[in-house]
Design an enzyme around this catalytic site. Structure first.
Site, short mmCIF file in Angstrom:
data_model
loop_
_atom_site.label_atom_id
_atom_site.label_comp_id
_atom_site.label_asym_id
_atom_site.label_seq_id
_atom_site.Cartn_x
_atom_site.Cartn_y
_atom_site.Cartn_z
N GLY A 20 0.80 -1.21 0.00
CA GLY A 20 0.00 0.00 0.00
C GLY A 20 0.83 1.26 0.00
O GLY A 20 0.34 2.34 -0.36
N ASP B 90 7.51 -2.61 13.22
CA ASP B 90 6.81 -3.55 12.34
C ASP B 90 7.67 -4.80 12.12
O ASP B 90 7.87 -5.23 10.98
CB ASP B 90 6.47 -2.89 11.00
CG ASP B 90 5.46 -3.70 10.21
OD1 ASP B 90 4.74 -4.52 10.83
OD2 ASP B 90 5.37 -3.54 8.98
N VAL C 14 8.91 -2.11 -4.44
CA VAL C 14 10.34 -2.36 -4.31
C VAL C 14 10.80 -3.10 -5.56
O VAL C 14 10.19 -4.11 -5.96
CB VAL C 14 10.65 -3.18 -3.04
CG1 VAL C 14 12.15 -3.41 -2.92
CG2 VAL C 14 10.12 -2.47 -1.80
#
Length: 583
Positions: free
Chosen positions: A321, A431, A325
Site C-alpha cells: 500500500g 513492524d 520495491v
C-alpha cells in the site's frame, strides 16, 4: 532470651493447645516451632523485596545485606528461640516456673497417654546429640527419633532451598547458599536441644516453611530492566591526579598578557559547481534515548537530468500500500540495489521516505539492511538500499516448515542484537514480522523495512489510515493505542521467533485483520507457543502483556547466546541454508 522464649511459649499455648496425646504443651511446642519458622520465611521475603530494587547486584552493601539477612533471619534468631524454649522446659522440670504463669506451670505437670508428665517429657530427657549417637531405647524408639530429628530437618531444608530458589529468580543461584547454609548451621547448632522438644519444634517448622513459598512467590522476581541495570558494569572514571604548583616565568607571563591573535578568516565559500568537504556527522546520542536527528539524510544527486534515471530496473520484488520495491542496477557504480519507490510523492510520503532514510542511515549493523541514497526518480521519490538476495522468513517457514531450536536461537540472537543497535541510535522499528526478516543464501538473517520507524524528532508524523504494525504481530500496548517502545519491538521479535518455531502467529490466526487487531488490543494470551522448545520459557516472558515484565533485548541476546554456547554452537552459524533462485 529465656524470658522471650517463655512469652513465645505462652502465646503458642493460648493459640493452640488441644487436650490430645501427647499433651497440650507438646502441641503448643509445635505451634511455637511454627511461629519461629516465620523468621526464615520473612528472610526469604525480605531478600525477594531487596532484589526488586537491586536486581543481580551482589557486591558492596547489597552483598552485606544479603549475608546479614541469612545469618540473622535463618540462623541467629531461630537458634536463640529454639534453645530458649528448651531452656524453659528444663527449668520447669527442675521446679522453676521460668516466667510461665501458675496455670501454665501446673498444666505442665499433667500426664498424657504414654509420655507421662509433660515437664519430664519435654525437659527431662536426652538432648539431640545424645539421642542420635548414644541411644538408650529400643530400635523402634530410635527409628522414631531418627525420623523426627533427621528426617524432619531434611524436609524443612528442602523447603528452605525452594524459598531461596524462588527469591533468586532471574539471577544466579549461588547467593541462595547464604540462606540455606545458614539454616544448616541452625540444625547443627540445635544439637543441644532436648530431643522431644526438638521433634515437636520441627513438626511446627515444616508446614510454615512449605506455606512460606506463597508469599515469596507473590513478591515476584525483579523486572528485566532492573536486572539489565544491575548487570551493566559501572563506568570507571579516570583518576584525577593532584595538581602540582606551576611556576610561571615572568617573560611567559608577559606573553600571556598580550592580546589574543585575531580570529581566523571565514571558511572558504565554494562555487556551486565545486565539491565542498562533507560536513562532520552529528555526535551519537546516548543509549536508550530517542534521537531527534538519528543520522544524516542522503540527498538526491542534483546532477541527474530531469526525466532520466541512473537505475535500470530488473524485476519487481514487492508491492504494498505504500510503495513498490524493485531490483535495479546502478548504472554509474555497476552494482545491484533495491529501489523502493513511493506511490504518491506528496509531502507526507516524502517525509516518511526521509524518515526511513534517516533511520537506516543511522544504523551500522551486519544484520540490518543498509541505505545508500535517497533520489528523485521519474515516478517518485526512491530509497536506494542494499539488495539482499534471499527469501523472507515467512516464505521459508511456509514452504520448508518450522525451524529447530538452534536455528531459532540464532535468529533470535542476531535480530535482538540488530534491534538493540537500532534502539541505541534512537530508532524504533515498530513492524517486526516474519516477512520483514530476509534470509540470504548463506543462511544469515537481515532485518528490513524500517518504513514506519520513528525517532523523537518525528514522533507526531502519522499517515492517514495507517495502522502501526501488522495485527498478528503487534504488541498489546500499541494495539490499544499506547506509544511504541523498545519493549514493543521486543514483543514483535518474540512473536516472529514463535512463528518460526510453530508456523503460526502466537495468538493464532483470525478471519479478518480487524479481529486480529481486537485480539491484540484485548491482550489475549498466546495460544500457539512452542511448548516443547527450549526457548518456551523465555518466549512466554517476552510475550508478557505488561511491557515492564518483558526481558530487554540485551537480556534476550545474552540468554540465547549462553544457551547456544552450552549447546556447542554460536550465533555465527546460519539460520537455514537456502538455494539461490534460478534467474
Amino acid at each position: 532470651m529465656e524470658s522471650i522464649a517463655s512469652s513465645l511459649l505462652s502465646l503458642a499455648y493460648r493459640l493452640f493447645q488441644p487436650g490430645l496425646c501427647p499433651g497440650d504443651w507438646a502441641w503448643a511446642t509445635s505451634m511455637a516451632g511454627a511461629l519461629i519458622a516465620l523468621f526464615p520465611v520473612g528472610t526469604a521475603v525480605a531478600v525477594a523485596l531487596m532484589r526488586k530494587f537491586t536486581g543481580n547486584r551482589y557486591h558492596g552493601g547489597a552483598l552485606a545485606a544479603l549475608i546479614a539477612l541469612g545469618l540473622v533471619g535463618m540462623f541467629l534468631i531461630p537458634w536463640l528461640l529454639i534453645t530458649g524454649v528448651s531452656s524453659v522446659f528444663r527449668a520447669v522440670f527442675r521446679g522453676d516456673p521460668a516466667g510461665l504463669s501458675p496455670q501454665e506451670y501446673s498444666a505442665l505437670q499433667q500426664q498424657y497417654c504414654w509420655v507421662g508428665p509433660q515437664d519430664e517429657y519435654l525437659g527431662g530427657k536426652q538432648n539431640v546429640y545424645e539421642t542420635l549417637f548414644y541411644p538408650s531405647g529400643d530400635m523402634l524408639s530410635y527409628g522414631y527419633y531418627l525420623g523426627g530429628l533427621v528426617g524432619l530437618p531434611l524436609l524443612v531444608l528442602l523447603a528452605v532451598l525452594l524459598l531461596a530458589r524462588i527469591a533468586m529468580r532471574r539471577g544466579p543461584k549461588w547467593p541462595g547458599r547464604l540462606l540455606w547454609v545458614s539454616f544448616v548451621l541452625l540444625v547443627i547448632a540445635s544439637a543441644g536441644v532436648e530431643s522431644n522438644t526438638a521433634v515437636h519444634l520441627w513438626l511446627g517448622f515444616l508446614p510454615t516453611t512449605v506455606l512460606g513459598v506463597i508469599p515469596v512467590a507473590l513478591v515476584g522476581p525483579p523486572s528485566w530492566s532492573t536486572i539489565e541495570d544491575s548487570d551493566r558494569r559501572p563506568e570507571r572514571l579516570p583518576e584525577q591526579r593532584p595538581q602540582q604548583p606551576v611556576r610561571i616565568d615572568p617573560r611567559e607571563q608577559q606573553q600571556q598578557q598580550t592580546p589574543p591573535p585575531p580570529p581566523p578568516p571565514p571558511a572558504k565559500q565554494y562555487a556551486p559547481t565545486s565539491v565542498a568537504p562533507a560536513p562532520e556527522p552529528p555526535p551519537e546520542q546516548p543509549p536508550g534515548e530517542l534521537a531527534a536527528t538519528p543520522g544524516p539524510v542522503p540527498v538526491p544527486p542534483g546532477s541527474a537530468p530531469a526525466g532520466s534515471s541512473r537505475f535500470r530496473r530488473v524485476r519487481r520484488l514487492g508491492h504494498g500500500g505504500f510503495g513498490t520495491v524493485w531490483e535495479a542496477v546502478d548504472t554509474q557504480l555497476g552494482r545491484t540495489v533495491a529501489l523502493k519507490i513511493a506511490h504518491a510523492p506528496d509531502r507526507e510520503t516524502e517525509e516518511r521516505m526521509q524518515r526511513e532514510a534517516r533511520a537506516l542511515a543511522a544504523l551500522s549493523h551486519p544484520n540490518c539492511v543498509h541505505v545508500y541514497d535517497l533520489v528523485e526518480e521519474p515516478d517518485g521519490l526512491a530509497l536506494v538500499m542494499e539488495y539482499l538476495e534471499g527469501q523472507p522468513l515467512a516464505e521459508i517457514v511456509d514452504t520448508a516448515g518450522p525451524l529447530d531450536d538452534v536455528a531459532a536461537g540464532r535468529l533470535w540472537a542476531t535480530m535482538a542484537s540488530a534491534l538493540a543497535a537500532a534502539h541505541s541510535k534512537g530508532v524504533l522499528h515498530r513492524d517486526v514480522k516474519p516477512s520483514n526478516v530476509i534470509i540470504d543464501p548463506s543462511g544469515v538473517a537481515h532485518l528490513i523495512d524500517f518504513g514506519i520507524a520513528r525517532s523523537r524528532g518525528d514522533s507526531k508524523l502519522t499517515a492517514t489510515g495507517m495502522m502501526v504494525g501488522t495485527p498478528d504481530y503487534v504488541a498489546p500496548e500499541t494495539a490499544a493505542g499506547a506509544p511504541a517502545s523498545p519493549a514493543s519491538d521486543a514483543w514483535q521479535l518474540a512473536a516472529t521467533v514463535s512463528y518460526a518455531l510453530t508456523g503460526q502467529p502466537p495468538r493464532g490466526t483470525r478471519e479478518t485483520p480487524m479481529a486480529a487487531l481486537m485480539a491484540a488490543a484485548r491482550a489475549e494470551p498466546p495460544t500457539q507457543l512452542p511448548r516443547h522448545s527450549v526457548h518456551a520459557k523465555l518466549l512466554a516472558a517476552s510475550l508478557d502483556p505488561q511491557p515492564r515484565n518483558r526481558p530487554t533485548l540485551n537480556t534476550v541476546h545474552r540468554e540465547v547466546e549462553g544457551w547456544l554456547a552450552r549447546a556447542g554452537t554460536s550465533t555465527d552459524g546460519p539460520v537455514t541454508k537456502l538455494v539461490p533462485r534460478q534467474q
